[in-house]
Scaffold this motif. Structure first.
Motif, PDB file in Angstrom:
ATOM      1  N   SER A 172     -43.022 -35.178  56.596  1.00 40.08           N
ATOM      2  CA  SER A 172     -44.229 -35.889  57.041  1.00 40.08           C
ATOM      3  C   SER A 172     -45.287 -34.916  57.550  1.00 40.08           C
ATOM      4  CB  SER A 172     -43.873 -36.936  58.097  1.00 40.08           C
ATOM      5  OG  SER A 172     -42.976 -37.883  57.534  1.00 40.08           O
ATOM      6  N   ARG A 183     -45.916 -43.339  51.656  1.00 40.59           N
ATOM      7  CA  ARG A 183     -44.545 -43.027  52.059  1.00 40.59           C
ATOM      8  C   ARG A 183     -43.625 -44.180  51.687  1.00 40.59           C
ATOM      9  NH1 ARG A 183     -44.456 -42.216  58.211  1.00 40.59           N
ATOM     10  NH2 ARG A 183     -42.382 -41.551  57.592  1.00 40.59           N
ATOM     11  N   ASP A 219     -44.280 -39.360  50.429  1.00 43.86           N
ATOM     12  CA  ASP A 219     -43.278 -38.893  51.386  1.00 43.86           C
ATOM     13  C   ASP A 219     -41.996 -39.711  51.151  1.00 43.86           C
ATOM     14  OD1 ASP A 219     -41.915 -38.119  53.713  1.00 43.86           O
ATOM     15  OD2 ASP A 219     -43.577 -38.581  55.080  1.00 43.86           O
TER      16      ASP A 219
HETATM   17 MG    MG Z   1     -40.898 -38.328  57.972  1.00 41.49          MG
END
Ligand code: MG
Ligand code: Z5A
Length: 212
Positions: free
Chosen positions: A23, A44, A99
């Motif tokens: 991240s 993400r 992510d």
């Molecule tokens: Mg993370």
């Protein structure tokens, strides 16, 4: 790209164990690409905002219990519900930094004992990344970084199993980055790789599908 068509964006996936720095690096990479003139979004998975994502979030924080196969399919559904938007963004010139993606899905569920082919099956037909950056760190080093919370999977023994499945999944196209270096060193190593890939995609590298 064809005359008049916008150059497409690149699908850049960042994978690695818990606390490997994904991240942190995704945020830095996003600023770098934006400041280099490439429209970029940071995504993400799990995407905890959707209703499927909320079920996943409750499971991860131990507020609900789900059968292993059920949660696997929810993680997969969470990617499928974003697939068409993902394709649209890429085709209209936005680079996506993602992510965690399918590889987390397969590695984590396989580490629980589900068959790897069974785990891949619901992922077939999702967009394949143009580049996978793997932030490489041992589970022990990662645990030293602290911040291991109360979420499911945040244990060294389980992370070791996940690491083995990542080894099985990776191929020669993955960029393996030593995630034990400083944040700045990791950031520098990622930048040139990604910039080259963004250019390749803008020049017409076709999109492809998992897991072919
Ligand atoms: Mg993370
Ligand atoms: N999961 C799944 O089972 N199936 C799936 O399909 C998917 C996921 C998609 C939640 O994921 C869980 O879902 C995850 C996998 C499973 N469970 N586990 N493990 P998540 O992505 O929401 O997990 P997270 O908690 O956001 O992130 P993370 O993976 O745990 O951490 P990270 O993003 O890799 O690390 P970070 O937050 O950037 O950094 C961690 C700490 O280290 C932080 O204090 C940093 O300041 C520090 N750090 C970062 N880089 C460095 C360097 N280079 N040196 C020193 N310290 C550093």
């Amino acid at each position: 790209s064809e005359a008049g068509a916008k150059p497409r964006g690149a699908l850049i996936v960042v994978e690695g164990l818990d606390r490997s720095g994904k991240s942190t690096q995704c945020v830095k990479l996003r600023s770098f690409l934006e400041s280099s003139g490439h429209p970029t979004e940071l995504w993400r998975f799990p995407d905890r905002e959707t209703s499927v994502g909320q079920m996943i979030s409750a499971y991860l924080s131990n507020k609900s219990q789900l059968d292993d196969r059920t949660i696997h399919l929810l993680f997969s559904a969470n990617r499928w519900e974003k697939r068409s938007l993902m394709e649209e963004k890429l085709k209209t010139g936005t680079t996506l930094i993602v992510d965690r993606y399918s590889y987390s899905g397969v590695a984590f569920s396989s580490a629980k004992g589900l068959g790897i082919e069974w785990c891949k099956a619901p992922e077939v037909g999702l967009l394949a990344p143009d580049s996978v950056l793997y932030l490489d760190i041992s589970p022990e080093r990662a645990a030293e970084r602290g911040g291991y919370g109360d979420e499911r999977y945040e244990r060294v023994d389980f992370q070791s199993k996940v690491s083995e499945f990542y080894q099985t999944l990776r191929d020669s196209s993955w960029k393996i980055i030593d995630a034990g270096e400083t944040m700045e060193e990791v950031e520098k190593k990622i930048q040139q790789v990604v910039l080259d890939k963004v250019k390749e995609c803008a020049q017409g590298k076709p999109l492809s599908l998992l897991w072919s």
